[in-house]
Design an enzyme around this catalytic site. Structure first.
Site, PDB file in Angstrom:
ATOM      1  N   LYS A 123       0.838  -1.200   0.000  1.00  0.00           N
ATOM      2  CA  LYS A 123       0.000   0.000   0.000  1.00  0.00           C
ATOM      3  C   LYS A 123       0.876   1.255   0.000  1.00  0.00           C
ATOM      4  O   LYS A 123       0.692   2.159  -0.798  1.00  0.00           O
ATOM      5  CB  LYS A 123      -0.916  -0.033   1.230  1.00  0.00           C
ATOM      6  N   GLU A 172      10.634  -4.776   4.280  1.00  0.00           N
ATOM      7  CA  GLU A 172      10.706  -6.181   3.870  1.00  0.00           C
ATOM      8  C   GLU A 172      10.358  -6.330   2.384  1.00  0.00           C
ATOM      9  O   GLU A 172      11.043  -7.019   1.627  1.00  0.00           O
ATOM     10  CB  GLU A 172       9.716  -7.037   4.675  1.00  0.00           C
ATOM     11  N   ARG A 179      -5.098  -4.440   6.131  1.00  0.00           N
ATOM     12  CA  ARG A 179      -5.643  -5.753   6.521  1.00  0.00           C
ATOM     13  C   ARG A 179      -7.047  -5.981   5.979  1.00  0.00           C
ATOM     14  O   ARG A 179      -7.643  -7.021   6.219  1.00  0.00           O
ATOM     15  CB  ARG A 179      -5.595  -5.905   8.038  1.00  0.00           C
TER      16      ARG A 179
HETATM   17  O1  F6P Z   1       3.222  -2.580   9.551  1.00  0.00           O
HETATM   18  C1  F6P Z   1       1.902  -3.030   9.548  1.00  0.00           C
HETATM   19  C2  F6P Z   1       1.368  -2.808   8.228  1.00  0.00           C
HETATM   20  O2  F6P Z   1       1.229  -1.463   8.076  1.00  0.00           O
HETATM   21  C3  F6P Z   1       0.055  -3.501   7.974  1.00  0.00           C
HETATM   22  O3  F6P Z   1      -1.036  -2.809   8.438  1.00  0.00           O
HETATM   23  C4  F6P Z   1       0.098  -3.641   6.495  1.00  0.00           C
HETATM   24  O4  F6P Z   1      -0.835  -4.555   6.050  1.00  0.00           O
HETATM   25  C5  F6P Z   1       1.531  -4.062   6.289  1.00  0.00           C
HETATM   26  O5  F6P Z   1       2.232  -3.327   7.226  1.00  0.00           O
HETATM   27  C6  F6P Z   1       2.073  -3.865   4.909  1.00  0.00           C
HETATM   28  O6  F6P Z   1       2.071  -2.540   4.517  1.00  0.00           O
HETATM   29  P1  F6P Z   1       2.247  -2.115   3.009  1.00  0.00           P
HETATM   30  O7  F6P Z   1       1.130  -2.719   2.239  1.00  0.00           O
HETATM   31  O8  F6P Z   1       2.207  -0.626   3.003  1.00  0.00           O
HETATM   32  O9  F6P Z   1       3.575  -2.645   2.534  1.00  0.00           O
END
Ligand code: F6P
Length: 546
Positions: free
Chosen positions: A206, A212, A268
């Site tokens: 997002k 990661e 989520r």
């Molecule tokens: O760190 C938690 C979080 O923000 C979750 O709420 C989310 O689903 C996940 O990390 C991944 O975030 P992104 O889609 O921005 O990589």
């Protein structure tokens, strides 16, 4: 004391809980021949039986009074109307718009979001059709056979869980893989199995800033370019799903190959958005839209059904009852069958990131228990592992038993055995095995009196553990969509009662920030100024760092 604790409805429930202390589940059935039908419902293809919960008609009435006091229905309406109910981030909460198959306009700041939602769905269809029909080919002209989703948290758990659940619907010979962990072994071992010429990477984030995901995506890109021999080929093999166009471009993915979503979709709650692209690639866009249909049917029920018939409302209230009034600290999610084996992990994020809060919407520290620890695992495996504690431990552990009645892969009697085990467990947890029964059985088996007295107490199962059973005819996209939406709304209801923001996740940020500060100290032994325990652990790492 908080206004919630002081409210008449809360006090009435406290008194009621006290009066039910000695209640036994089996007596509730003995007193009411129709309990199984009264305390169950069939909605959107799901058959949900909550008759083995420690609730009476009065309990549910009092919980509905609490829902009235807390304005749960008004908050529900505000969510569906696109109001900014995520107040700490000043955002709307509109995952329901992503599966709004009726196309009823849903407004954010006066603007209908449905045209944009439908536009992304159309682009997903065009893209997945092109891949499936061999119009989108790899750099050497080969068809795509492997999709690798690189994402974490909400950008991983949903698509991963759904692809597993609907594996029997997989089409076009497509294989779906998921990389989430930053641990190098995860991506390294997957890459060894892939043919770069036939692999499509979906980088799903997002924010497109998640450490990661970016680290894994860079590793995948390096590996790909090494094998393909040219960076130009990247365009055919990397697509992005994100709300952040600039970061996608900065990473080097053509924004024409980006599928967008919006800040009113929580991570989520995002599997219904373009984050579901790996699902659509795996089971086809028709299958993905059937998943949306199932969720939409549950949404419509939640949005319109009166309180007494409203299933997500009822289950959410029972969750509050178990946590806040009966003192249950956890909720066990027990899917029967391996296809839904990832559901506990998925619901762990959905529930714990949503309702793991200790400050209410007015900024005050809460003085009541909020979201439970959600855990679990697939039956029947769990029966031979952790169920012992459910049967004879000291804690109250409500559990959800979930199964498809028919299987797509019949093997002899095994499905009947699976369902028999599910029923046996819910029954054993309810009835237990009292001392008299144990002693009588031992005596009947010819065990001597001294041994009976000594051993019998160890064989007693107290029973009275509450459970809900969720069944559906078959693991179809519609059923899985409805199931997940049911849990989402349940979580919403509990959060609304607890008066917390179920849609932020500030707690996650602290660890992210500290990991950033520690990286130079771990990787390059740069001096830092950490606490004594961390310094000591760093010392150990450095002694073994080669
Ligand atoms: O760190 C938690 C979080 O923000 C979750 O709420 C989310 O689903 C996940 O990390 C991944 O975030 P992104 O889609 O921005 O990589």
């Amino acid at each position: 004391m908080s206004r919630l604790i002081e409210s008449e409805a809360w006090r009435a429930l406290m008194a009621h809980a006290e009066s039910l202390k000695s209640l036994r589940l089996e007596n509730l059935f003995a007193d009411d021949a129709h309990r199984a039908e009264t305390f169950s419902a069939s909605v959107a293809g799901l058959l949900v039986d909550y008759s083995k919960q420690r609730v009476t008609t009065e309990t549910l009435d009092l919980l509905r009074d609490l829902a009235d006091t807390q304005g749960v229905l008004a908050r529900r309406d505000a969510m569906f109307a696109g109001e900014r109910i995520n107040t700490t981030e000043n955002r709307s909460v509109l995952h329901v718009a992503l599966r709004n198959r009726s196309n009823r306009p849903i407004l954010v700041d006066g603007q209908d979001v449905m045209p944009a939602v439908n536009d992304v769905l159309r682009r997903m269809r065009r893209f997945t059709d092109a891949v499936h029909e061999g119009r989108w080919l790899g750099y050497s002209g080969e068809r795509i056979t492997d999709v690798v989703n690189i994402g974490i948290g909400g950008s991983d758990l949903g698509p991963r869980m759904i692809c597993d659940a609907l594996a029997s619907q997989a089409q076009y010979g497509m294989r779906a893989h998921f990389v989430a962990n930053i641990a190098p072994s995860e991506i390294a071992s997957l890459l060894k199995t892939l043919d770069p010429a036939r692999t499509l990477f979906v980088v799903a984030s997002k924010t497109f800033t998640t450490q990661e995901t970016l680290a894994n995506a860079h590793t995948a890109r390096r590996w790909f370019v090494e094998h393909a021999g040219s960076a130009e080929a990247v365009a055919k093999h990397f697509v992005a799903v994100s709300t952040n166009r600039d970061e996608v471009a900065a990473f080097g993915i053509d924004v024409d190959n980006m599928f967008g979503f919006w800040d009113w979709v929580g991570g989520r709650y995002s599997l219904w958005s373009a984050i579901g692209l790996p699902i659509a690639l795996y089971i086809g866009m028709d299958g993905f839209e059937r998943l949306l249909e199932g969720a939409h049917a549950m949404d419509e029920h939640f949005r319109t059904a009166p309180m007494v018939e409203n299933l997500p409302l009822t289950l959410g209230l029972i969750d509050v009852w178990n946590s806040s009034f009966l003192g249950a600290e956890t909720l066990a999610v027990l899917p029967y069958g391996t296809r839904l084996g990832r559901l506990p992990a998925y619901l762990q994020q959905a529930s714990m990131e949503s309702n793991g809060k200790s400050v209410d919407l007015d900024g005050h520290r809460v003085d009541y228990a909020t979201g439970p620890v959600v855990w679990g695992g697939a039956g029947t495996n769990g029966q031979h592992a952790f169920y012992q504690l459910l049967h004879q431990g000291t804690r109250l552990i409500p559990s959800d038993f979930i199964a498809a009645i028919r299987t797509h892969t019949p093997v002899g009697e095994q499905q009947a055995m699976l369902l028999a085990n599910l029923l046996a467990q819910t029954r054993a947890l309810m009835l237990g095995r009292p001392l008299e029964t144990v002693m009588a059985e031992m005596r009947a088996a010819g065990v001597d009196a001294e041994t009976v007295t000594r051993i019998a107490p160890h064989r007693v199962c107290p029973g009275n553990q509450p459970s809900t059973t969720i069944l559906f005819p078959q693991m179809t996209p519609e059923a899985v969509g409805a199931l997940v939406a049911l849990y989402e709304h349940r979580i919403f209801v509990a959060g609304a009662i607890w008066h917390i923001d179920s849609y932020d996740q500030w707690g996650v940020e602290l660890g992210k920030q500290m990991a950033g500060e520690l990286l130079p100290a771990v990787g390059h032994a740069a001096p830092g100024n950490f606490d004594a325990s961390t310094e000591s652990l760093l010392g150990i790492i450095h002694r073994h760092w080669v």
